[in-house]
Design a protein around this motif. Structure first.
Motif, PDB file in Angstrom:
ATOM      1  N   ALA A  67      51.429  70.386  46.468  1.00  0.00           N
ATOM      2  CA  ALA A  67      51.977  71.289  47.936  1.00  0.00           C
ATOM      3  C   ALA A  67      52.144  70.316  48.901  1.00  0.00           C
ATOM      4  O   ALA A  67      52.985  70.557  49.940  1.00  0.00           O
ATOM      5  CB  ALA A  67      50.962  72.447  48.276  1.00  0.00           C
ATOM      6  N   CYS A  81      55.100  68.234  48.621  1.00  0.00           N
ATOM      7  CA  CYS A  81      56.134  68.789  48.927  1.00  0.00           C
ATOM      8  C   CYS A  81      56.667  69.193  50.363  1.00  0.00           C
ATOM      9  O   CYS A  81      57.717  69.047  50.608  1.00  0.00           O
ATOM     10  CB  CYS A  81      55.945  70.002  48.006  1.00  0.00           C
ATOM     11  SG  CYS A  81      57.264  71.197  47.777  1.00  0.00           S
ATOM     12  N   LEU A 104      63.946  78.411  46.822  1.00  0.00           N
ATOM     13  CA  LEU A 104      63.592  76.902  47.218  1.00  0.00           C
ATOM     14  C   LEU A 104      62.356  76.740  47.121  1.00  0.00           C
ATOM     15  O   LEU A 104      61.951  75.393  46.497  1.00  0.00           O
ATOM     16  CB  LEU A 104      64.270  76.774  48.635  1.00  0.00           C
ATOM     17  CG  LEU A 104      65.792  76.785  48.680  1.00  0.00           C
ATOM     18  CD1 LEU A 104      66.020  76.718  50.237  1.00  0.00           C
ATOM     19  CD2 LEU A 104      66.570  75.620  48.020  1.00  0.00           C
ATOM     20  N   THR A 105      61.280  77.244  47.673  1.00  0.00           N
ATOM     21  CA  THR A 105      59.694  76.830  47.657  1.00  0.00           C
ATOM     22  C   THR A 105      59.559  76.810  46.229  1.00  0.00           C
ATOM     23  O   THR A 105      58.541  75.974  45.766  1.00  0.00           O
ATOM     24  CB  THR A 105      59.109  77.769  48.474  1.00  0.00           C
ATOM     25  OG1 THR A 105      59.534  77.927  49.692  1.00  0.00           O
ATOM     26  CG2 THR A 105      57.770  77.240  48.591  1.00  0.00           C
ATOM     27  N   LEU A 106      59.932  77.651  45.579  1.00  0.00           N
ATOM     28  CA  LEU A 106      59.494  77.915  44.026  1.00  0.00           C
ATOM     29  C   LEU A 106      59.792  76.617  43.269  1.00  0.00           C
ATOM     30  O   LEU A 106      59.114  75.884  42.572  1.00  0.00           O
ATOM     31  CB  LEU A 106      59.828  79.289  43.598  1.00  0.00           C
ATOM     32  CG  LEU A 106      59.254  79.808  42.344  1.00  0.00           C
ATOM     33  CD1 LEU A 106      57.700  80.283  42.774  1.00  0.00           C
ATOM     34  CD2 LEU A 106      59.898  81.316  42.096  1.00  0.00           C
ATOM     35  N   PHE A 148      60.721  73.412  44.144  1.00  0.00           N
ATOM     36  CA  PHE A 148      60.391  72.440  44.833  1.00  0.00           C
ATOM     37  C   PHE A 148      58.937  72.131  44.370  1.00  0.00           C
ATOM     38  O   PHE A 148      58.312  71.246  44.093  1.00  0.00           O
ATOM     39  CB  PHE A 148      60.736  71.872  46.350  1.00  0.00           C
ATOM     40  CG  PHE A 148      61.809  71.668  46.673  1.00  0.00           C
ATOM     41  CD1 PHE A 148      62.600  70.414  46.316  1.00  0.00           C
ATOM     42  CD2 PHE A 148      63.238  72.565  46.969  1.00  0.00           C
ATOM     43  CE1 PHE A 148      63.709  69.822  46.457  1.00  0.00           C
ATOM     44  CE2 PHE A 148      64.331  72.074  47.128  1.00  0.00           C
ATOM     45  CZ  PHE A 148      64.685  70.783  46.930  1.00  0.00           C
ATOM     46  N   PHE A 149      58.131  73.307  44.808  1.00  0.00           N
ATOM     47  CA  PHE A 149      56.702  73.217  44.426  1.00  0.00           C
ATOM     48  C   PHE A 149      56.454  73.151  42.890  1.00  0.00           C
ATOM     49  O   PHE A 149      55.800  72.263  42.577  1.00  0.00           O
ATOM     50  CB  PHE A 149      56.192  74.618  44.839  1.00  0.00           C
ATOM     51  CG  PHE A 149      54.635  74.516  44.738  1.00  0.00           C
ATOM     52  CD1 PHE A 149      53.712  73.653  45.182  1.00  0.00           C
ATOM     53  CD2 PHE A 149      53.911  76.003  44.161  1.00  0.00           C
ATOM     54  CE1 PHE A 149      52.493  73.651  44.945  1.00  0.00           C
ATOM     55  CE2 PHE A 149      52.455  75.865  44.243  1.00  0.00           C
ATOM     56  CZ  PHE A 149      51.626  74.726  44.457  1.00  0.00           C
ATOM     57  N   ILE A 207      47.711  78.625  47.890  1.00  0.00           N
ATOM     58  CA  ILE A 207      48.421  77.320  48.237  1.00  0.00           C
ATOM     59  C   ILE A 207      50.038  77.789  48.129  1.00  0.00           C
ATOM     60  O   ILE A 207      50.737  77.264  49.014  1.00  0.00           O
ATOM     61  CB  ILE A 207      47.965  76.540  47.182  1.00  0.00           C
ATOM     62  CG1 ILE A 207      46.599  76.078  47.096  1.00  0.00           C
ATOM     63  CG2 ILE A 207      49.067  75.306  47.151  1.00  0.00           C
ATOM     64  CD1 ILE A 207      45.969  75.044  46.174  1.00  0.00           C
ATOM     65  N   PHE A 208      50.462  78.495  47.317  1.00  0.00           N
ATOM     66  CA  PHE A 208      51.846  78.617  47.337  1.00  0.00           C
ATOM     67  C   PHE A 208      52.641  79.480  48.566  1.00  0.00           C
ATOM     68  O   PHE A 208      53.420  78.875  49.129  1.00  0.00           O
ATOM     69  CB  PHE A 208      52.230  79.698  46.257  1.00  0.00           C
ATOM     70  CG  PHE A 208      53.694  79.705  46.083  1.00  0.00           C
ATOM     71  CD1 PHE A 208      54.656  78.758  45.428  1.00  0.00           C
ATOM     72  CD2 PHE A 208      54.282  80.991  46.786  1.00  0.00           C
ATOM     73  CE1 PHE A 208      56.021  79.281  45.524  1.00  0.00           C
ATOM     74  CE2 PHE A 208      55.863  81.287  46.780  1.00  0.00           C
ATOM     75  CZ  PHE A 208      56.730  80.376  45.971  1.00  0.00           C
ATOM     76  N   LEU A 256      52.312  77.261  51.650  1.00  0.00           N
ATOM     77  CA  LEU A 256      53.465  76.262  51.386  1.00  0.00           C
ATOM     78  C   LEU A 256      54.702  76.995  51.880  1.00  0.00           C
ATOM     79  O   LEU A 256      55.506  76.441  52.568  1.00  0.00           O
ATOM     80  CB  LEU A 256      53.397  75.772  49.876  1.00  0.00           C
ATOM     81  CG  LEU A 256      54.522  74.823  49.597  1.00  0.00           C
ATOM     82  CD1 LEU A 256      54.218  73.261  50.378  1.00  0.00           C
ATOM     83  CD2 LEU A 256      54.752  74.428  48.240  1.00  0.00           C
ATOM     84  N   LEU A 257      54.905  78.368  51.287  1.00  0.00           N
ATOM     85  CA  LEU A 257      56.059  79.197  51.523  1.00  0.00           C
ATOM     86  C   LEU A 257      56.063  79.227  53.065  1.00  0.00           C
ATOM     87  O   LEU A 257      57.209  78.902  53.797  1.00  0.00           O
ATOM     88  CB  LEU A 257      55.831  80.459  51.093  1.00  0.00           C
ATOM     89  CG  LEU A 257      57.148  81.471  51.031  1.00  0.00           C
ATOM     90  CD1 LEU A 257      58.478  80.746  50.580  1.00  0.00           C
ATOM     91  CD2 LEU A 257      56.955  82.732  50.447  1.00  0.00           C
ATOM     92  N   LEU A 266      56.901  75.633  54.867  1.00  0.00           N
ATOM     93  CA  LEU A 266      58.195  75.265  54.532  1.00  0.00           C
ATOM     94  C   LEU A 266      59.287  76.117  55.294  1.00  0.00           C
ATOM     95  O   LEU A 266      60.200  75.818  55.723  1.00  0.00           O
ATOM     96  CB  LEU A 266      58.438  75.321  53.074  1.00  0.00           C
ATOM     97  CG  LEU A 266      57.903  74.084  52.268  1.00  0.00           C
ATOM     98  CD1 LEU A 266      58.322  74.238  50.792  1.00  0.00           C
ATOM     99  CD2 LEU A 266      58.158  72.884  52.872  1.00  0.00           C
ATOM    100  N   TRP A 300      62.744  74.922  55.758  1.00  0.00           N
ATOM    101  CA  TRP A 300      64.140  75.861  55.293  1.00  0.00           C
ATOM    102  C   TRP A 300      64.661  76.160  56.644  1.00  0.00           C
ATOM    103  O   TRP A 300      65.917  76.122  56.398  1.00  0.00           O
ATOM    104  CB  TRP A 300      63.689  76.931  54.477  1.00  0.00           C
ATOM    105  CG  TRP A 300      62.717  76.500  53.160  1.00  0.00           C
ATOM    106  CD1 TRP A 300      61.808  77.135  52.621  1.00  0.00           C
ATOM    107  CD2 TRP A 300      63.079  75.217  52.429  1.00  0.00           C
ATOM    108  NE1 TRP A 300      61.155  76.605  51.630  1.00  0.00           N
ATOM    109  CE2 TRP A 300      62.202  75.620  51.393  1.00  0.00           C
ATOM    110  CE3 TRP A 300      63.968  74.388  52.358  1.00  0.00           C
ATOM    111  CZ2 TRP A 300      62.048  74.611  50.080  1.00  0.00           C
ATOM    112  CZ3 TRP A 300      64.027  73.573  51.180  1.00  0.00           C
ATOM    113  CH2 TRP A 300      62.894  73.705  50.443  1.00  0.00           C
TER     114      TRP A 300
END
Lengths: 306, 217
Positions: free
Chosen positions: A81, A84, A139-141, A143-144, B64-65, B68-69, B72, B77
């Motif tokens: 993460a 990324c 996009l996040t999915l 690249f992660f 974490i996801f 990160l989302l 980003l 983005w």
């Protein structure tokens, strides 16, 4: 992954001395599992130093006991993460603000090409009207997952996507995005129709049995897609690593063999390991793409039922 | 206004529904976990296997996801997609502008050409007109000059004729007088003055007639 494996194996060989192939096979076997599976300790890349991760008391939620102590894969999730985020924020700095007026170039351009492709061909094309809201998620999915996949190929690295819990968690997030996206787009009535299947143009005594039969099928289909999503990514990453590890093991098995075998056979597993490694780089990209792609397709399917 | 409130209320209801749905999705899968975990323990596989069940890891992945989302979305983005859209718009504008300018240039060129053609025609016209005017003026001048010459010549001729007639008349009269005085002197007494005079005058008449005939002859 690989670097640590080789290092470990050399140590193992030094320790075992001339004990030979059979023992080594068994040792390697358990080592392979150790490489792929999760653990409560973290090995610092390149240093071969083991850190015991803190153990937290499990939290009980109903019948479920949740152990929130960080594991090896949690650390690699965080590393993925972080990398990324750094890479993409760096790209954003290059394309936005100061660099806005300039023609894109270099690494930022490569990542931008990925972003454009994922936005236009994966997200917007499959989700259709109103897909802009899902672009950051897709996009996040991508690249992660890509970063996690690639970290498994880096020496001393490990793949968090080789853990069914991680891929399952990502798949559940995809499920939430798919169903909530569909619900918000269609409204409660039309959304319910995507689960309770009532065929048009049948009399009531035809509709009821069809609804009774088809509703579980539709519900299972929703979960099966997600299950497939999780299993596909997990299986691809784990299988790839096991194959590479086996071939690397084979190199040392050949090396420990009798004189004539030792001198002739070794190039075969080396070449095969290199070839599979190259293929794994491709698969790392491909699986991240497939996950993002299928998530988009499913979001589009729920939003536009036929 | 009413519609706005209505749609907002509907939106809120929809949002609640969506949140409930998300919860159902997560909970239904979370409920499956203990069953799987029990099965795992039943087999005695323990913590370290390939299919080890670890709900904590699921939570970690989600956290974490989602972080990160969020990160980003905010710092990657947004700027990247914004820059992409801005660039696409800029390129489209540049293309549109180029095509617009090309049309404009074609139009101007056409206009220029028409203008050039027109001015060439005009020049031709002016040249032709000038030539025609010159021609006309020349012929007029020539005609005038001829007429003037003829007039002058005619006048001169008339003058000469008249002068000559006058001179002849004077001469004749002089001759008569001279003749009479001469003859008078010669024939003084002999000739009756009036009779002779008639004779002489007859003679002179004849002379004049003769000379007139000669002249016309």
């Amino acid at each position: 992954m690989m670097g640590y494996a080789v290092f470990w194996l050399m140590l193992a060989q030094a320790g075992h001395g001339s004990q030979g192939g059979q023992d080594m096979g068994a040792v390697w076997n358990s080592h392979m599992m150790e490489e792929v599976a999760d653990a409560h300790h973290f090995i610092i890349p390149g240093l071969n130093r083991v850190i015991d991760l803190p153990q937290l008391p499990p939290i009980h939620i109903g019948a479920l006991s949740v152990d929130l102590s960080p594991t090896k894969h949690v650390i690699w999730l965080m590393i993925a993460a972080t990398l990324c985020a750094l890479t993409l924020i760096w790209t954003a700095r290059r394309t936005h603000g100061k660099g806005a007026g300039k023609a894109p170039k270099g690494m930022a351009n490569v990542i931008e090409a990925f972003v454009i492709y994922l936005r236009d061909e994966v997200a917007l094309r499959n989700i259709g009207h109103g897909g802009e809201r899902f672009v950051p998620f897709v996009l996040t999915l991508f690249f992660f997952i890509l970063f996690m996949n690639l970290l498994g190929l880096v020496p001393f690295g490990a793949t968090a996507t080789g853990n069914i819990m991680v891929t399952g968690a990502l798949a559940v997030l995809a499920l939430v995005a798919i169903e909530v996206g569909g619900f918000l787009h269609l409204g409660p009535r039309a959304y319910l129709k995507t689960i309770v299947y009532v065929p048009e143009g049948l009399p009531w005594f035809g509709k009821i049995p069809m609804a009774l039969i088809m509703t579980p099928v539709e519900a299972i289909a929703k979960l099966a897609r997600i299950f497939a999503l999780a299993i596909r990514l997990f299986a691809n990453m784990t299988a790839g690593h096991l194959v590479i590890l086996s071939l690397v093991g084979l190199i040392f098995m050949a090396g420990a063999g009798a004189g004539s075998i030792k001198d002739v056979v070794w190039p075969a597993p080396v070449l095969m390991a290199v070839a599979i490694m190259l293929m794994e780089i491709f698969i790392a990209l491909l699986q991240a793409y497939i996950f993002a792609m299928l998530t988009s397709v499913f979001i589009g399917l729920v939003r536009h039922p036929h | 206004m009413m519609m706005a409130i209505e749609s907002r209320r509907r939106g809120r209801a929809l949002g609640k529904g969506a949140a409930a749905l998300a919860l159902v999705c997560v909970a239904s899968l979370a409920a499956a976990l203990p069953l799987l975990a029990q099965e795992e323990h039943g087999e005695g596989a323990g913590g370290g296997g390939l299919f080890a069940i670890n709900p904590g890891l699921v939570i970690w992945t989600w956290v974490i996801f989602l972080i990160l989302l969020f990160v980003l979305r905010k710092w990657a983005w947004g700027p990247i997609l914004g820059a992409l859209e801005a660039r696409e718009r800029r390129i489209q504008e540049a293309l549109d502008g180029a095509s617009r300018e090309r049309d404009e240039a074609t139009r101007l060129l056409e206009q220029q050409r028409k203008l050039l053609d027109e001015s060439r025609d005009q020049a031709q016209q002016i040249l032709a007109d000038g030539r025609k005017a010159g021609e006309r003026m020349r012929s007029e001048l020539l005609e005038e000059a001829r007429r003037q010459r003829e007039q002058i010549v005619g006048n001169a001729k008339e003058d000469i004729e008249r002068e000559r007639d006058q001179a002849l008349e004077v001469l004749r009269r002089e001759a008569v007088n001279l003749s009479i005085s001469a003859a008078g002197r010669v024939l003084e007494l002999e000739v009756d003055s009036s009779e002779n005079r008639r004779l002489v005058e007859e003679y002179l008449e004849d002379l004049a007639r003769e000379s007139g005939r000669e002249k016309s002859g």
